[in-house]
Motif scaffolding. Structure first.
Motif, PDB file in Angstrom:
ATOM      1  N   GLY A 108       3.978  -8.341  -1.534  1.00 19.28           N
ATOM      2  CA  GLY A 108       4.855  -7.545  -2.385  1.00 19.28           C
ATOM      3  C   GLY A 108       6.187  -7.263  -1.714  1.00 19.28           C
ATOM      4  O   GLY A 108       7.251  -7.320  -2.355  1.00 19.28           O
ATOM      5  N   MET A 109       6.150  -6.971  -0.412  1.00 19.13           N
ATOM      6  CA  MET A 109       7.388  -6.732   0.324  1.00 19.13           C
ATOM      7  C   MET A 109       8.246  -7.990   0.395  1.00 19.13           C
ATOM      8  O   MET A 109       9.483  -7.925   0.327  1.00 19.13           O
ATOM      9  N   ALA A 110       7.601  -9.147   0.530  1.00 18.66           N
ATOM     10  CA  ALA A 110       8.356 -10.410   0.572  1.00 18.66           C
ATOM     11  C   ALA A 110       9.072 -10.644  -0.756  1.00 18.66           C
ATOM     12  O   ALA A 110      10.223 -11.121  -0.777  1.00 18.66           O
ATOM     13  N   THR A 111       8.419 -10.301  -1.857  1.00 16.24           N
ATOM     14  CA  THR A 111       9.064 -10.426  -3.164  1.00 16.24           C
ATOM     15  C   THR A 111      10.271  -9.506  -3.261  1.00 16.24           C
ATOM     16  O   THR A 111      11.340  -9.888  -3.754  1.00 16.24           O
ATOM     17  N   LEU A 146      13.178 -11.001  -1.211  1.00 20.61           N
ATOM     18  CA  LEU A 146      13.928 -12.051  -1.902  1.00 20.61           C
ATOM     19  C   LEU A 146      14.834 -11.461  -2.973  1.00 20.61           C
ATOM     20  O   LEU A 146      15.945 -11.954  -3.206  1.00 20.61           O
ATOM     21  N   GLY A 147      14.380 -10.387  -3.617  1.00 20.55           N
ATOM     22  CA  GLY A 147      15.195  -9.764  -4.643  1.00 20.55           C
ATOM     23  C   GLY A 147      16.447  -9.097  -4.090  1.00 20.55           C
ATOM     24  O   GLY A 147      17.477  -9.043  -4.772  1.00 20.55           O
ATOM     25  N   MET A 148      16.392  -8.586  -2.870  1.00 17.50           N
ATOM     26  CA  MET A 148      17.534  -7.893  -2.282  1.00 17.50           C
ATOM     27  C   MET A 148      18.380  -8.797  -1.399  1.00 17.50           C
ATOM     28  O   MET A 148      19.401  -8.365  -0.860  1.00 17.50           O
ATOM     29  N   ALA A 188       3.855   4.470   7.381  1.00 15.03           N
ATOM     30  CA  ALA A 188       3.515   5.694   6.657  1.00 15.03           C
ATOM     31  C   ALA A 188       4.516   6.811   6.912  1.00 15.03           C
ATOM     32  O   ALA A 188       4.908   7.542   5.989  1.00 15.03           O
ATOM     33  N   VAL A 189       4.952   6.949   8.170  1.00 12.91           N
ATOM     34  CA  VAL A 189       5.735   8.117   8.568  1.00 12.91           C
ATOM     35  C   VAL A 189       7.231   7.937   8.344  1.00 12.91           C
ATOM     36  O   VAL A 189       7.907   8.835   7.812  1.00 12.91           O
ATOM     37  N   LEU A 190       7.784   6.781   8.737  1.00 13.16           N
ATOM     38  CA  LEU A 190       9.239   6.613   8.720  1.00 13.16           C
ATOM     39  C   LEU A 190       9.859   6.728   7.329  1.00 13.16           C
ATOM     40  O   LEU A 190      10.898   7.385   7.172  1.00 13.16           O
ATOM     41  N   PRO A 191       9.276   6.112   6.291  1.00 10.70           N
ATOM     42  CA  PRO A 191       9.879   6.290   4.960  1.00 10.70           C
ATOM     43  C   PRO A 191       9.880   7.752   4.508  1.00 10.70           C
ATOM     44  O   PRO A 191      10.843   8.219   3.883  1.00 10.70           O
ATOM     45  N   LEU A 192       8.814   8.479   4.821  1.00 14.34           N
ATOM     46  CA  LEU A 192       8.755   9.899   4.445  1.00 14.34           C
ATOM     47  C   LEU A 192       9.778  10.713   5.224  1.00 14.34           C
ATOM     48  O   LEU A 192      10.460  11.573   4.670  1.00 14.34           O
ATOM     49  N   ILE A 212      16.221   0.124  -0.337  1.00 14.84           N
ATOM     50  CA  ILE A 212      16.133   1.273  -1.236  1.00 14.84           C
ATOM     51  C   ILE A 212      16.870   2.428  -0.578  1.00 14.84           C
ATOM     52  O   ILE A 212      16.431   2.950   0.454  1.00 14.84           O
ATOM     53  N   GLY A 213      17.978   2.832  -1.166  1.00 11.31           N
ATOM     54  CA  GLY A 213      18.811   3.854  -0.551  1.00 11.31           C
ATOM     55  C   GLY A 213      18.156   5.216  -0.485  1.00 11.31           C
ATOM     56  O   GLY A 213      18.344   5.964   0.479  1.00 11.31           O
ATOM     57  N   HIS A 214      17.375   5.554  -1.501  1.00 12.05           N
ATOM     58  CA  HIS A 214      16.713   6.863  -1.494  1.00 12.05           C
ATOM     59  C   HIS A 214      15.344   6.721  -2.147  1.00 12.05           C
ATOM     60  O   HIS A 214      15.226   6.260  -3.286  1.00 12.05           O
ATOM     61  N   LEU A 215      14.313   7.126  -1.431  1.00 14.36           N
ATOM     62  CA  LEU A 215      12.958   7.091  -1.959  1.00 14.36           C
ATOM     63  C   LEU A 215      12.652   8.383  -2.706  1.00 14.36           C
ATOM     64  O   LEU A 215      12.901   9.473  -2.182  1.00 14.36           O
TER      65      LEU A 215
END
Length: 424
Positions: A316-319, A322-324, A369-373, A381-384
């Motif tokens: 999913g991350m690879a998809t 490619l999109g970005m 788990a920790v860094l995105p939070l 993704i500029g803002h989660l």
């Protein structure tokens, strides 16, 4: 995302649907077509090839476009059916010679070998692609640029040629009569992937097998001599980095050990397996013998499901990657690609039973788990939002918590296997 990446992204669900159908058909026929570790390794190598392709467009398309602009003998129209048909035939002929030289010139084999390393033959093998093929592969398509085949046409016919070759990687389709005599088919391509003396280095055609008949490289599959798949120097690893680097590394070692400067060069351009006499004498290798067992280290069922889950997340991350690819900054793309590559390597090490892999995987899932939070950001993704950040914590935090139990169950399964082996 360019047209080629967009089509491949949309084609990917179709690939997996067909893999599922092939697996079901094989099960109904009582055939052992797939092994999870092998399929993950093959598909993972395909992912890596797509990640690398984002950074090698200059070689694969940029040089071709420059040559069309400066050296084209003709200005062929884009909206012409004969141009498209001729371009597809011309591309397939160029591909034949690239493919053939990939088996006859060691430095080209070092890239192409990735596609042949699997000891199984199924649709996941089709996705097993090299990460270094763009370094020299573009050279073989320059005749099309000189003839004036437009870039737009070249990109599409290249994709057609590539997508066609997906379906021929299966043992579930038998002989096809007249089709086998004209086109690359499952029967013809099974022979190409075999290491048997009868089949070695034959059937290079991408769409048409007529090129092999014309240039003397065709061999017919023989039911009395079933193809045995893999390479004559088995990889025996699930490490995707090593899969891409193996032949380069071994060739560099031979070049280093060679005493004559001439041999230091020849070892790269001679056929695969050629070694300078002094190197072969000092560092002998065993003679090739037909393989007995496929490489498939045992893996506990809970760990197998864990690896499949993490692999699906990386897909999913690879998809998303490619999109970005067309809009993100280069440092972000490089860092994200490195993260995915590291993840695939760690999963491969876990399937091999490497002890260090448990600790590295623990650090990977904890960081994810920790860094995105903590930062509120993710690659591209500029803002989660809160839900997405919570999903990261839930999925990867649970993964981290599960690892100690998975390790204990895997060690227990390994010890039980050893006891059974040592028993009366």
């Amino acid at each position: 995302m360019n047209t080629q990446e967009l089509i491949i992204t949309w084609a990917t669900p179709v690939f997996f649907l067909l893999i599922g159908i092939e697996l079901l058909v094989a099960k109904l026929r009582g055939r052992d077509a797939y092994a999870s570790s092998d399929a993950i390794n093959s598909i993972g190598l395909g992912v890596i090839s797509q990640l690398v392709a984002v950074f090698t467009k200059l070689l694969s398309i940029g040089i071709y476009a420059w040559c069309v602009q400066h050296f084209a003998l003709l200005r062929l129209p884009v909206h012409s059916a004969p141009v498209w048909v001729g371009a597809l035939l011309g591309y397939d002929l160029c591909y034949y010679w690239l493919h053939r030289m990939g088996h006859e010139v060691n430095i080209l084999w070092a890239a192409h070998v990735v596609h042949h390393q699997s000891e199984r033959y199924n649709l996941s093998t089709a996705l097993r692609q090299t990460g270094s093929g763009a370094l020299l592969g573009w050279i073989f398509y320059l005749p099309l640029a000189i003839l004036g085949v437009p870039v737009e046409v070249f990109v599409v016919v290249a994709l057609i040629d590539l997508l066609y070759q997906f379906w021929v990687h299966t043992e579930q389709i038998g002989r096809l009569g007249w089709f086998d005599r004209v086109f690359c088919s499952p029967s013809n391509h099974r022979a190409h992937h075999a290491v048997n003396d009868r089949y070695l280095d034959r059937n290079y055609g991408g769409i048409l097998i007529l090129w092999d008949r014309l240039f003397g490289s065709f061999v017919e599959e023989d039911g009395t001599d079933p193809p045995v798949y893999g390479t004559r120097s088995p990889l025996r690893s699930w490490n995707p980095l090593w899969a891409n680097a193996e032949v380069y590394w071994r060739t560099a070692q031979d070049a280093w050990h060679a005493q004559r400067w001439r041999d230091k060069l020849l070892v790269w351009i001679k056929p695969p397996g050629w070694r300078p006499a002094d190197v072969a004498a000092r560092f002998p290798k065993p003679a090739f013998a037909m393989p007995g067992e496929r490489y498939d280290p045992p893996i506990a069922v809970p760990l197998k499901f864990y690896v499949l889950l993490q692999f699906a997340l990386l897909l999913g991350m690879a998809t998303q990657f490619l999109g970005m690819a067309g809009s993100a900054a280069l440092p972000v793309l490089l860092l994200y690609a490195a993260y995915q590559l590291a993840g695939l390597c760690v999963l491969g090490a876990m399937m091999e039973g490497r002890r260090w892999a448990w600790w590295v995987e623990g650090l990977r899932v904890l960081a994810t788990a920790v860094l995105p939070l903590a930062s509120g950001h993710w690659f591209g993704i500029g803002h989660l939002d809160g839900r997405t950040a919570s999903a990261f914590v839930l999925v990867f935090g649970a993964s981290a918590l599960a690892l100690p139990w998975l390790r204990a169950s895997s060690l227990g399964a390994s010890q039980r296997g050893e006891c059974m082996t040592a028993g009366p």
